[in-house]
Design a protein around this motif. Structure first.
Motif, short mmCIF file in Angstrom:
data_model
loop_
_atom_site.label_atom_id
_atom_site.label_comp_id
_atom_site.label_asym_id
_atom_site.label_seq_id
_atom_site.Cartn_x
_atom_site.Cartn_y
_atom_site.Cartn_z
N LYS A 1 0.83 -1.20 0.00
CA LYS A 1 0.00 0.00 0.00
C LYS A 1 0.87 1.26 0.00
O LYS A 1 0.56 2.24 -0.67
CB LYS A 1 -0.94 -0.02 1.22
CG LYS A 1 -2.01 -1.08 1.12
CD LYS A 1 -2.85 -1.15 2.36
CE LYS A 1 -3.90 -2.25 2.22
NZ LYS A 1 -4.71 -2.40 3.44
N ARG B 1 -10.88 10.90 0.65
CA ARG B 1 -11.22 9.59 0.10
C ARG B 1 -10.25 8.53 0.63
O ARG B 1 -10.64 7.45 1.06
CB ARG B 1 -11.13 9.63 -1.42
CG ARG B 1 -11.42 8.28 -2.08
CD ARG B 1 -10.93 8.26 -3.51
NE ARG B 1 -11.71 9.08 -4.41
CZ ARG B 1 -12.93 8.76 -4.86
NH1 ARG B 1 -13.50 7.66 -4.47
NH2 ARG B 1 -13.56 9.55 -5.69
N THR C 1 -10.65 7.25 4.12
CA THR C 1 -11.70 6.26 4.37
C THR C 1 -11.27 4.87 3.89
O THR C 1 -12.02 3.91 4.06
CB THR C 1 -13.02 6.64 3.66
OG1 THR C 1 -12.79 6.68 2.26
CG2 THR C 1 -13.54 7.98 4.15
N PRO D 1 -8.65 1.53 4.05
CA PRO D 1 -7.95 0.91 5.18
C PRO D 1 -6.44 1.16 5.13
O PRO D 1 -5.64 0.25 4.88
CB PRO D 1 -8.29 -0.58 5.03
CG PRO D 1 -8.68 -0.77 3.61
CD PRO D 1 -9.20 0.54 3.11
N SER E 1 -18.63 7.78 7.76
CA SER E 1 -17.48 7.22 7.05
C SER E 1 -16.20 7.32 7.88
O SER E 1 -15.10 7.15 7.36
CB SER E 1 -17.30 7.92 5.70
OG SER E 1 -17.21 9.31 5.87
N LEU F 1 -14.63 9.76 9.09
CA LEU F 1 -13.71 10.87 8.84
C LEU F 1 -13.69 11.85 10.00
O LEU F 1 -12.74 12.60 10.17
CB LEU F 1 -14.12 11.61 7.56
CG LEU F 1 -13.63 11.00 6.26
CD1 LEU F 1 -14.24 11.70 5.07
CD2 LEU F 1 -12.12 11.02 6.16
N GLN G 1 -11.85 0.76 11.65
CA GLN G 1 -11.17 0.02 10.56
C GLN G 1 -12.12 -0.98 9.90
O GLN G 1 -12.11 -1.15 8.68
CB GLN G 1 -9.92 -0.69 11.09
CG GLN G 1 -8.70 0.21 11.31
CD GLN G 1 -8.22 0.92 10.04
OE1 GLN G 1 -8.20 0.35 8.97
NE2 GLN G 1 -7.82 2.18 10.17
N LYS H 1 -14.45 0.92 7.73
CA LYS H 1 -13.78 1.39 6.50
C LYS H 1 -13.66 0.28 5.46
O LYS H 1 -13.55 0.55 4.27
CB LYS H 1 -12.38 1.93 6.84
CG LYS H 1 -12.41 3.29 7.50
CD LYS H 1 -11.00 3.76 7.81
CE LYS H 1 -11.00 5.13 8.46
NZ LYS H 1 -9.63 5.62 8.71
N ILE I 1 -17.12 0.29 3.41
CA ILE I 1 -17.69 1.51 2.84
C ILE I 1 -16.78 2.12 1.77
O ILE I 1 -15.60 1.75 1.67
CB ILE I 1 -17.92 2.60 3.92
CG1 ILE I 1 -16.57 3.06 4.51
CG2 ILE I 1 -18.86 2.10 5.00
CD1 ILE I 1 -16.64 4.38 5.25
N VAL J 1 -16.43 6.25 -0.19
CA VAL J 1 -16.97 7.62 -0.21
C VAL J 1 -16.59 8.30 -1.52
O VAL J 1 -15.44 8.22 -1.95
CB VAL J 1 -16.39 8.45 0.96
CG1 VAL J 1 -16.98 9.85 0.96
CG2 VAL J 1 -16.65 7.77 2.29
N HIS K 1 -6.21 -0.74 -1.60
CA HIS K 1 -7.04 -1.79 -1.01
C HIS K 1 -6.35 -3.15 -1.09
O HIS K 1 -6.97 -4.18 -0.77
CB HIS K 1 -8.42 -1.84 -1.69
CG HIS K 1 -9.30 -0.71 -1.25
ND1 HIS K 1 -9.41 0.47 -1.95
CD2 HIS K 1 -10.06 -0.55 -0.15
CE1 HIS K 1 -10.23 1.29 -1.30
NE2 HIS K 1 -10.63 0.70 -0.21
N ALA L 1 -14.57 5.01 -6.10
CA ALA L 1 -15.25 4.58 -4.86
C ALA L 1 -15.71 3.13 -4.97
O ALA L 1 -15.76 2.42 -3.97
CB ALA L 1 -16.44 5.50 -4.59
#
Lengths: 243, 242
Positions: free
Chosen positions: A2, A83, A86, A88, B50, B52, B72, B75, B78, B80, B104, B148
């Motif tokens: 990441k 963004r 949010t 991980p 979310s 934040l 976590q 997150k 979801i 955004v 991700h 997103a």
């Protein structure tokens, strides 16, 4: 993985901005060429290449601070960071991704400066490798300044503080253009209390093979780099939480 | 299980309550719109849901996970699409999608498959190599939603997704959002009444951080005794008793 993804993105954003390339690479190269041309036409040793190149490499890093700070402050003002917050990802992912890709850019800038200096008759020596190695702690100092300024300031403020103030501080208080002893007094004391002259002296010591004289300057640079990095991480985390 | 269960959620900035004692539930696969004037608390609600920003009090559970204690885990289900277009401007469309796959932690094969899938779903093939910063507002929003969707979210927050778009770009985005209904729980904030009316299963109307009305568009029109949804909205936020 990441961190690598984020780092790649940050490196691309920096390297794809033509202004960054113009200032980051073009400006130090032009300065080296111009000052060497002046040196060739004056009777005194003012800009000798073995004295000038270490200073230019350090001066060039002030633009690295500008690029890094601009990227961070622009990211903060855009929704992209929201963004990503949010996703991980951890705080260290973000911080390292702003630090790691800038290191090779800084080293690349230094290598280009020394390569040009070789063309301009800098004697070829293994000490050039030591000088390039010594740019790493100096780079950390300037990267930490970028992280700090980018976390504290808006991109317009970054332009003023890093683009104008820091580049001038680096230029005037580092002994790149003139020997600080010529001015002396308070000016010299202030300069030696700041890290810029030590960064240049560190580079000059490495390039000249004066390894005994290297350590005190290295400690100054590392000390400043550590303190500024801790402050930068603290401010970045606070901003991250606030955002 | 409800997709979202909000229990007395509040957020104060100093002495000002941006959101006050908000409670509601959203079903899985539902498209729920939050409506309200500027400063109603819509964006603050989305920011809390979310993770934040932390709530001052109360809690919300997204697929059973607490936004206060399990950020976590929240997150991971979801995504955004923020109010402003959230793309990396110096990167191409493809690189933006790769960025989201990378953050991700997708392996290479899954990354390629996901980019292909989203390219087809959002009709991005013609602009894949273009820099995101050079795209029109409509394409940037489309890319923003694609980014997103990369993480295959169970709950998608769209904060004013069609703000500032022309009629055609807005209509295209509506089609896209409609196509998500049933698969993904969508929470949408908007200022456009016709958007909420056209897309939503249910709407919540907020004012000064409080939920004033909740229900389907038809239910709200009946509650406000108005034939048009916009009139019903105005009547409710102006405080005419319903």
């Amino acid at each position: 993985m990441k961190i690598l993804t984020l780092s790649r993105r940050n490196a691309r954003e920096i390297l794809r901005d033509p202004l960054n390339l113009a200032f980051g690479l073009g400006f130090p190269v032009i300065l080296l060429l111009l000052l060497s041309a002046i040196q060739a036409n004056i009777p005194v040793a003012l800009f000798e290449i073995q004295h000038l190149t270490p200073g230019i490499t350090v001066f060039g890093l002030s633009f690295i601070t500008l690029f890094s700070a601009t990227l961070i402050s622009k990211d903060r003002s855009s929704s992209l960071l929201s963004r990503l917050y949010t996703a991980p990802l951890t705080a260290s992912d973000f911080i390292l991704s702003y630090i790691l890709p800038v290191l090779p850019i800084a080293v690349g800038q230094t290598v280009v400066c020394y390569a040009l200096a070789l063309i301009l008759k800098l004697p070829l020596s293994v000490n050039i490798l030591w000088a390039i190695l010594c740019i790493l702690p100096v780079s950390l100092l300037f990267i930490a300044l970028g992280l700090l300024c980018g976390s504290l300031l808006t991109d317009k403020q970054v332009g003023g503080v890093c683009g104008a103030l820091l580049t001038n501080l680096t230029a005037w208080l580092s002994g790149v253009w003139f020997d600080l002893e010529l001015v002396g007094g308070v000016f010299q004391s202030i300069a030696y209390a700041l890290p810029f002259i030590h960064a240049v002296e560190l580079e000059r010591a490495a390039l000249s093979g004066n390894f005994d004289g290297l350590l005190p300057h290295l400690l100054w640079v590392l000390g400043y780099a550590a303190v500024i990095m801790v402050a930068a991480v603290f401010v970045f985390l606070r901003q991250m939480k606030r955002q | 299980m409800d997709a979202i269960r909000i229990e007395n959620l509040s957020k104060a900035y100093g002495k000002v309550w941006a959101v006050e004692s908000l409670s509601l539930t959203v079903r899985q696969g539902e498209l729920f719109s939050l409506l309200g004037l500027n400063g109603a608390g819509k964006t603050t609600t989305i920011k809390m849901l979310s993770c934040l920003t932390s709530p001052t009090s109360g809690d919300a559970f997204l697929l059973g996970k607490s936004i206060v204690r399990e950020a976590q885990a929240v997150k991971s289900v979801i995504a955004v699409s923020p109010q402003e277009t959230a793309v990396a401007p110096g990167l191409s469309v493809m690189e933006n999608l790769e960025l989201m796959c990378g953050v991700h932690g997708f392996p290479k094969e899954k990354k390629s498959a996901k980019i292909q899938e989203l390219t087809e779903l959002l009709d991005l093939s013609e602009i894949l190599k273009k820099k995101a910063g050079k795209l029109s507002g409509g394409w940037q929003r489309r890319l923003s939603i694609a980014m997103a969707l990369v993480s295959e979210p169970k709950i998608l927050f769209l904060d004013e997704p069609t703000l500032g778009l022309d009629v055609v770009a807005r209509s295209e985005l509506w089609d896209l959002i409609r196509s998500l209904k049933g698969h993904v729980t969508v929470i949408l904030t908007t200022h456009y009444m016709e958007e909420a009316e056209s897309l939503s299963d249910r709407v919540g109307i907020m004012k000064n951080g409080k939920l004033l009305a909740l229900g389907s568009v038809e239910e709200i029109k009946r509650q406000a005794e108005c034939e048009k949804f916009e009139e019903a909205f105005i009547r409710i936020v102006k405080g005419v008793s319903v």
